[in-house]
Design an enzyme around this catalytic site. Structure first.
Site, PDB file in Angstrom:
ATOM      1  CG  ASP A   1      18.804  20.100  41.108  1.00 15.86           C
ATOM      2  OD1 ASP A   1      19.054  19.745  42.283  1.00 15.86           O
ATOM      3  OD2 ASP A   1      19.515  19.790  40.131  1.00 15.86           O
TER       4      ASP A   1
ATOM      5  CG  ASP B   1      22.336  16.990  37.730  1.00 24.11           C
ATOM      6  OD1 ASP B   1      21.384  16.881  38.525  1.00 24.11           O
ATOM      7  OD2 ASP B   1      23.411  17.541  38.033  1.00 24.11           O
TER       8      ASP B   1
END
Length: 151
Positions: free
Chosen positions: A128, A112
């Site tokens: 995402d 991330d």
């Protein structure tokens, strides 16, 4: 139908390139401002799902994502000629889900890197963004089709 797979593959490839770049050139925890006071790159790893829930449930994610990806393939085949907008939305979801799937399958975690600095929101990745954008487009399409059928 090929165009939808191209969208999914491009989304997947861009996601994987960004994740590889962050994992290769940034230390875990390192932050690089992109737009001051708005968004920054923050290199972290996530062994769970959104908001860090379900940590260390790798097998669960692999099984569920495999089912979702297979479902999208079959549904794309069914609707690709009549519902092009929905097919593009599903292609985005497919590309994002595949990106996070590959990370979990190969590394046991997802890279991330995108962090909003103006609000307290979990760090996320490009996959995402694709999944959420595709989901919103699916909802918009569903509402639009529902209203058209009622009229």
């Amino acid at each position: 139908m090929l165009r939808y797979y191209v969208v999914a593959i491009v989304a997947f490839a861009v996601d994987q390139f960004i994740k590889w770049s962050v994992a290769t050139f940034m230390d875990i925890g390192q932050k690089i401002p992109l737009i001051s006071g708005f968004i920054q790159l923050t290199s972290i790893r996530n062994r769970g799902a959104a908001f860090g829930i379900l940590q260390n449930q790798r097998l669960f994610f692999i099984v569920v994502t495999t089912i979702v990806l297979i479902g999208i393939i079959f549904y794309l085949y069914k609707i690709h000629r009549k519902q092009k907008e929905l097919a593009y939305a599903l292609a985005l979801i497919f590309g994002g889900a595949l990106g996070n799937f590959v990370d979990r399958a190969l590394h046991g975690e997802v890279v991330d890197m995108l962090e909003f600095t103006f609000i307290n929101y979990p760090v996320f990745n490009l996959a995402d963004v694709y999944i959420v954008t595709g989901g919103v487009l699916v909802m918009i399409n569903t509402l639009r089709v529902s209203r058209t059928e009622k009229a």
